[in-house]
Write an enzyme that holds these catalytic residues in place. Structure first.
Site, PDB file in Angstrom:
ATOM      1  N   HIS A 160      -9.491   6.476  38.388  1.00  0.00           N
ATOM      2  CA  HIS A 160      -8.941   7.643  37.682  1.00  0.00           C
ATOM      3  C   HIS A 160      -8.559   7.295  36.241  1.00  0.00           C
ATOM      4  CE1 HIS A 160      -7.641   9.257  41.859  1.00  0.00           C
ATOM      5  NE2 HIS A 160      -8.597  10.048  41.401  1.00  0.00           N
ATOM      6  N   CYS A 247       0.139   8.055  41.617  1.00  0.00           N
ATOM      7  CA  CYS A 247      -0.570   8.780  42.691  1.00  0.00           C
ATOM      8  C   CYS A 247       0.361   9.313  43.767  1.00  0.00           C
ATOM      9  CB  CYS A 247      -1.542   7.874  43.427  1.00  0.00           C
ATOM     10  SG  CYS A 247      -2.573   6.881  42.427  1.00  0.00           S
TER      11      CYS A 247
END
Ligand code: GLY
Length: 255
Positions: A160, A247
């Site tokens: 990411h 996250c």
């Protein structure tokens, strides 16, 4: 006051998606302890921690960040790039509807919240394997009325965008330039992760300091030497599931 949405980790965590790390055994009991310590740290730093309904059948569901992008004005429910993660969004949508008007990323858009870095009124979106330009166009349409600018950022070799870069203040980013083009962040002061610690760029930014994973002492000291307050949390077991500190929560201002 900030609210931190989190979710109990799934007993199926070992079946998680993996893209850039090799699969290795995960100690679930230790993972739960580490996750609880992470929640406690959020709480100590001023967040009201609220747990989403558990979804034990969904291996990656502890990584709640990927299901939503929350701004003061609106919440975007994502359409995660991995098929196995699409079912994670509904419980997030139900809870966020208590706090914000909801919009959704729809097909053909795909978006993981881990690819979205907001700094002020700018949203940088990683063009990863999980997030695409169709989603960026949808974000631009949904967010332009509130004055946000949405910018796609090429990246490589990591899951990411926020694996490669996060904000440590409104003026500065912590960045691994091997994984993302540092020119995209030319308007910001850039603190580079120590070359021996490529995974160190992911930090949670709160009013009372940063949360970063333990195990990156050189980058941690660099941040402290720059005058930043850094709190470490052990996260080894969630890192084996290709998770990081951002996250595991969705942060929203309680307004
Ligand atoms: N295991 C984290 C992800 O791949 O989404």
């Amino acid at each position: 006051m900030w609210i931190a949405l989190t979710r109990e980790l799934s007993p199926r965590l070992a079946d998680c998606e993996l893209s850039f790390v090799d699969r290795e055994p995960i100690d679930l009991d230790l993972a739960r302890l580490q996750h609880r310590a992470y929640q406690t740290k959020l709480s100590e730093l001023g967040c009201e921690v609220r747990e989403l309904p558990a979804t034990p059948e969904l291996p990656d569901s502890v990584f709640v960040e990927d299901t939503a992008v929350v701004l003061d004005e609106i919440a975007l429910i994502t359409r995660p790039g991995a098929d196995s993660r699409r079912a994670e969004i509904e419980t997030m949508a139900d809870v966020l509807a208590e706090y914000r008007p909801i919009r959704r990323i729809v097909e053909p858009g795909t978006l993981d919240g881990g690819d979205v870095l907001r700094i002020g009124k700018r949203l940088f979106v990683g063009l990863s394997a999980r997030s695409n330009s169709a989603a960026i166009e949808q974000m631009q349409t949904a967010l332009a009325p509130f004055g946000y600018r949405v910018e796609g950022v090429p990246m490589r070799d990591c899951l990411h965008l926020k694996s490669a870069v996060t904000a440590v203040s409104d003026e500065a980013v912590l960045i691994n330039p091997d994984w993302v083009d540092s020119d995209a962040f030319a308007d910001f002061q850039q603190l580079r992760v120590d070359p021996a610690e490529p995974h160190a760029a992911n930090v949670v930014r709160l009013e009372h300091g940063l949360i970063m994973p333990a195990g990156f002492p050189h980058t941690r000291d660099q941040l402290r030497n720059a005058g930043l307050v850094v709190h470490e949390v052990a996260l080894s077991e969630l890192q084996k599931a290709e998770g990081a500190v951002t996250c595991c929560s969705v942060l929203l201002r309680n307004i």
